[in-house]
Enzyme design. Structure first.
Site, PDB file in Angstrom:
ATOM      1  N   HIS A  41      -3.704   3.934  -5.690  1.00 12.09           N
ATOM      2  CA  HIS A  41      -2.816   3.632  -4.989  1.00 12.09           C
ATOM      3  C   HIS A  41      -1.838   2.397  -5.508  1.00 12.09           C
ATOM      4  O   HIS A  41      -0.725   2.187  -5.293  1.00 12.09           O
ATOM      5  CB  HIS A  41      -3.114   3.289  -3.575  1.00 12.09           C
ATOM      6  N   HIS A  94      -2.319  -6.322  -6.140  1.00 11.89           N
ATOM      7  CA  HIS A  94      -2.958  -6.883  -5.003  1.00 11.89           C
ATOM      8  C   HIS A  94      -4.347  -6.893  -4.965  1.00 11.89           C
ATOM      9  O   HIS A  94      -5.080  -7.489  -4.118  1.00 11.89           O
ATOM     10  CB  HIS A  94      -2.287  -6.493  -3.763  1.00 11.89           C
ATOM     11  N   HIS A  95      -4.904  -5.684  -5.776  1.00 11.76           N
ATOM     12  CA  HIS A  95      -6.600  -5.764  -5.765  1.00 11.76           C
ATOM     13  C   HIS A  95      -7.074  -6.546  -6.816  1.00 11.76           C
ATOM     14  O   HIS A  95      -8.259  -6.164  -7.262  1.00 11.76           O
ATOM     15  CB  HIS A  95      -6.947  -4.300  -5.532  1.00 11.76           C
ATOM     16  N   LYS A 138      -0.337   4.726  -1.102  1.00 20.46           N
ATOM     17  CA  LYS A 138      -1.375   5.392  -0.347  1.00 20.46           C
ATOM     18  C   LYS A 138      -0.678   6.623   0.014  1.00 20.46           C
ATOM     19  O   LYS A 138      -1.337   7.562   0.510  1.00 20.46           O
ATOM     20  CB  LYS A 138      -1.906   4.525   0.884  1.00 20.46           C
ATOM     21  N   ASP A 171      -4.407  -9.518   3.201  1.00 19.14           N
ATOM     22  CA  ASP A 171      -5.078  -7.931   3.070  1.00 19.14           C
ATOM     23  C   ASP A 171      -6.385  -7.958   3.665  1.00 19.14           C
ATOM     24  O   ASP A 171      -6.927  -7.409   4.415  1.00 19.14           O
ATOM     25  CB  ASP A 171      -4.969  -7.231   1.621  1.00 19.14           C
ATOM     26  N   ASP A 224       0.991  -1.081  -0.047  1.00 21.21           N
ATOM     27  CA  ASP A 224       0.130   0.041  -0.092  1.00 21.21           C
ATOM     28  C   ASP A 224       0.780   1.446   0.068  1.00 21.21           C
ATOM     29  O   ASP A 224       0.311   2.332   0.376  1.00 21.21           O
ATOM     30  CB  ASP A 224      -0.863   0.060   1.325  1.00 21.21           C
TER      31      ASP A 224
HETATM   32 FE   LIG Z   1      -4.267  -1.948  -1.178  1.00 17.48          FE
END
Ligand SMILES: [Fe+2]
Length: 360
Positions: free
Chosen positions: A206, A231-232, A181, A260, A178
């Site tokens: 992000h 990762h998303h 972010k 996550d 992350d």
């Molecule tokens: Fe994330």
């Protein structure tokens, strides 16, 4: 003193002739083998073994008033050391991410050292997953979350058989997942309550911002870059930023996705009350077959369950209870023993449920 009865689970090898069955015994496909109240004989016990029944609930008479179970256990020296090392790690990460926000450059040397020298030892602590549940803070969420995801990635990586360089890379990817972010405006990042669709679009950046920040650094393994970028992403193509499908998603990104979700959902946030690990595990089971990686998901679930036995939970009737046994599939409805020594199979007793985790 008045006689009382209690129903206690016994391993099949500890069951003796003459004992009274306290709860109906069923086969895996729900056929009744023995009803409650049956006095067990040698041949019945042999029959239970034939049916591969591993646990039998036995009704026992107790003659003494037993004191209530005291679930409060003082912190051990090992736990204290874990919390101190963990806080230290979070503080270093906080400084690094704050610098990244300002200078738009990720201090990779520091973060790599943090992954190797601080996080890897945390992963090898006994009871690490439980410790993580007990160090939750509401403030500084991104920093705690990054450390937690790195730790969970490392633990899951070990369960998957990773070691050496690969494990180190995976932990670094978890720590940095992350990092983008740091490029999201603080008023969106820290906004209490749900984000508006246009704010959500910015938040989703992000992944690419993180990738761009780290991409040009020297010696950055490609797996770490993919972990940050993907990762998303979800196996069925419903994720972001690109909406790629399973075979195009890097394995580190698939591992981070599970770590996550597990950490985010078991954390208390300003806008949602944390879910119990039991409930989150079930959500992961539901998502495992279309959105997440089924192989990585099942390794996670089969191992994380072991940490739940011994957890102290609060039941919906207000009583505290200890988790003593988890069934094959339903992690959210284990067998528990309450502080007043009642054994409850939550799978059978649907009136009660676990509302929170008191102590992991
Ligand atoms: Fe994330």
């Amino acid at each position: 003193m008045a006689a009382k009865f209690r129903v206690t689970p016994y391993a099949i090898n500890d069951v003796k002739p003459g004992m009274e069955v306290g709860r109906m015994v069923l086969t895996q496909d729900d056929k009744v083998i023995l009803s409650d109240g049956t006095l067990l004989s040698e041949s019945m016990i042999e029959g239970l073994k034939f049916w591969k029944i591993n646990t039998v609930f036995i009704k026992e008479q107790i003659f003494t008033e037993e004191p209530e179970i005291d679930f409060s256990i003082p912190e051990t020296a090992l736990q204290k050391k874990f919390y101190a090392d963990y806080d230290n790690t979070v503080n270093i990460l906080k400084d690094s991410f704050s610098n990244t926000r300002f200078f738009k450059e990720v201090p990779l040397v520091t973060l790599r050292e943090l992954a190797n020298n601080s996080i890897e030892p945390l992963i090898n602590s006994n009871g690490v997953i439980n410790h993580i549940h007990m160090v939750r803070r509401q403030d500084d969420y991104t920093f705690h979350h990054s450390v937690n995801v790195a730790v969970i990635c490392g633990v899951l990586g070990k369960w998957l058989g990773y070691s050496g360089t690969e494990l180190k890379e995976l932990i670094l990817a978890g720590l940095l997942h992350d990092v983008g972010k740091t490029q999201i405006p603080l008023e969106i990042l820290n906004k209490p309550g749900k984000l508006k669709p246009e704010e959500m679009e910015i938040m989703r950046l992000h992944t690419t911002r993180g990738y761009q920040l780290v991409r040009d650094a020297s010696n950055i393994p490609s797996g770490v870059l993919y972990g940050i970028l993907q990762h998303h992403e979800r196996a069925d193509g419903t994720g972001y930023p690109l909406g790629v499908t399973s075979d195009q998603i890097h394995k580190y990104a698939k591992i981070i996705a599970i770590a996550d979700i597990y950490d985010a959902m078991t954390s208390d946030r300003v806008y949602h009350r944390k879910a119990t690990p039991f409930a989150v595990v079930e959500m992961i089971v539901e998502e495992m077959f279309n959105k997440l990686d089924p192989e990585i998901g099942s390794v996670f679930l089969n191992n994380v369950r072991d940490y739940f036995v011994g957890n102290i939970v609060e039941l919906s009737d207000g009583r505290q209870a200890e988790v003593i046994y988890l069934g094959q599939f339903m992690a959210s409805r284990p067998i528990v023993v309450t502080e007043d020594r009642e054994y409850i199979d939550l799978e059978r007793n649907k009136d009660l449920s676990i509302v929170s985790l008191v102590r992991a």
